[in-house]
Design an enzyme around this catalytic site. Structure first.
Site, PDB file in Angstrom:
ATOM      1  N   PRO A 241     -12.244 -21.859  51.492  1.00  0.00           N
ATOM      2  CG  PRO A 241     -11.093 -23.172  49.932  1.00  0.00           C
ATOM      3  CD  PRO A 241     -11.831 -21.868  50.070  1.00  0.00           C
ATOM      4  CE  LYS A 244      -7.963 -14.552  48.878  1.00  0.00           C
ATOM      5  NZ  LYS A 244      -8.708 -15.713  48.331  1.00  0.00           N
ATOM      6  CB  CYS A 369     -12.305 -14.038  42.568  1.00  0.00           C
ATOM      7  SG  CYS A 369     -13.847 -14.826  43.065  1.00  0.00           S
TER       8      CYS A 369
END
Length: 465
Positions: A241, A244, A369
């Protein structure tokens, strides 16, 4: 069902750890033990809430002071430390207190979906779309206990649920049952205000929204490792979203160009909203599949945006789609076996495009992740074999552990990787006295380890001789 998916998660974790531990002569039982430890961690939130300061708008010192005032209000004078990370100077850490074992469960039970339950464990209130079941007699202002349906078996609109559920705290209902399940359509807004969550952490609903961005610690490390410079052209290939993306723009002092791609239009809109909220102007977001972002033909339409010519970017971030096995808390895992095995070829397709879009001498950072070998170290080994012009680099800052054995990488190469493994620290409940009584450097070390599972690799593209 949830048990099948949880079994898949455990099987994948055991497979990764067994490969590593057999090589280190520790064997299967140790792999099982380490896997059980990680599974325990994954069902709990990280020990600290991590927030990133938008240093383009304010200093860390100023925002820290404003945040301290807000937390004092929420915690009614309870002294909660706010720490600045010594290696990530734009990151503030707030301890999570819990699990609290002194809460009295209420007879009125509200059931929420697993995703909503995960958010509550990290400090959120319950919003109406997350509510699946509520008692027949529930009215606004009723005190209720909130449970997470971790197997996804509760039917929306049910008046009670006797299946597998996990208690996540008490709260006050904002609406009656009839209002929540109104036939007029899906309502939005607050459904239950959590007053006694099992894990106590500050709520960031409308709290300093232009100054702060909630972000997991390893996710913040990624942008620092890429180290974008003012005036450069940066590509964030799978950006939504926009956490980063906005961090990269901030580190560049909003000078240069950050191109953010995502293949889902509503997610691209979220990137634009976050950029506008943080008042960052150098971000350009486009709806595009990163795997299709490369072209060898010059554009004739005069429009900016994808696809791009080879060697168009100074730095590329590939925060790749992955199985997400490092996310915390995760009380229910939703990927099927087919989905888990689909990520490796997709990641390689994206990686191949990233290498071609990168300028010689440029930097490429690959991150996930998840904690599986197949999506992390094996991908690094494949990349180094497939692209002779890529060279693995040491990372700064290096806060996580080394890479995991099992993919054929050398000890030196493993040291160049950064892997965050929550099971490396004992799982323990924490009250406010634990945090107040600890030295700051010990708390920082604790925060570095008790976070989500994550992986980072940094490459440089060698210049042609």
């Amino acid at each position: 069902g949830g048990r099948v998916r949880a079994g898949l998660l455990k099987s994948s974790l055991v497979s990764s750890y067994r490969t590593y531990l057999i090589i280190t002569a520790l064997g299967r039982l140790e792999a099982e033990r380490k896997c059980e430890s990680l599974l325990s961690h994954l069902s709990h939130p990280p020990a600290f809430t991590t927030v990133r300061v938008n240093t383009c708008l304010a200093t860390v010192k100023h925002v820290r002071s404003l945040l301290s005032e807000e937390i004092d209000k929420q915690y009614k004078g309870l002294c909660v430390p706010i720490l600045q990370h010594p290696k990530l100077l734009d990151i503030l850490l707030i301890p999570v207190i819990g699990p609290r074992k002194d809460l009295e469960k209420q007879p009125a039970e509200v059931i929420v979906g697993a995703q909503c339950g995960n958010a509550v464990l990290r400090g959120a209130h319950v919003y109406i779309p997350g509510i699946i079941s509520a008692p027949k007699s529930m009215k606004a202002c009723d005190v209720v206990s909130v449970y997470s349906d971790i197997e996804g078996k509760c039917k929306r609109g049910a008046k009670e649920f006797l299946g597998t559920k996990v208690f996540i705290g008490n709260g006050i209902s904002e609406l009656s049952r009839s209002e929540i399940f109104s036939s007029s359509g899906l309502l939005k807004g607050l459904g239950v205000k959590m007053t006694e969550p099992v894990y106590r952490s500050p709520s960031f609903d409308n709290v300093l929204p232009s100054y702060l961005y909630l972000q997991n610690l390893p996710s913040a490390v990624v942008s620092h490792v890429l180290n974008p410079q003012p005036g450069e052209r940066i590509l964030d290939m799978c950006a939504a979203p926009g956490g980063k993306t906005t961090h990269l723009a901030t580190l560049m002092h909003d000078q240069g160009e950050v191109i953010a791609l995502d293949k889902i239009a509503r997610k691209v809109q979220k990137i634009k909203q976050n950029a506008a909220l943080l008042q960052l102007n150098c971000i350009k977001a486009f709806c595009c599949d990163g795997a299709k972002a490369l072209t060898v033909l010059n554009r004739e339409d005069g429009k900016e945006g994808p696809p791009f010519l080879p060697e168009s970017f100074d730095r590329v971030l590939l925060d790749a789609p992955c199985s997400g096995m490092g996310q915390r808390p995760t009380m229910a895992y939703s990927c099927t076996l087919k989905e888990v095995t689909s990520y490796q070829p997709l990641q390689r397709k994206l990686f191949s495009v990233a290498v071609k879009l990168l300028k010689p001498g440029g930097t490429l950072v690959y991150s996930t992740c998840t904690i599986t070998l197949s999506e992390n170290e094996e991908q690094v080994a494949w990349a180094l074999e497939t692209f002779p012009d890529l060279q693995l680099q040491m990372q700064d800052p290096h806060i996580g552990g080394e890479g995991m054995m099992g993919a054929g990488l050398s000890f030196h190469q493993l040291k160049q990787l950064q892997r965050f493994d929550p099971s490396d620290v004992p799982l323990q409940g924490s009250d406010i006295n634990f945090f107040v009584g600890c030295k700051e450097e010990d708390l920082i070390c604790f925060a570095d380890k008790d976070c989500i599972g994550f992986f980072i690799a940094k490459f440089i593209k060698l210049k042609s001789k």
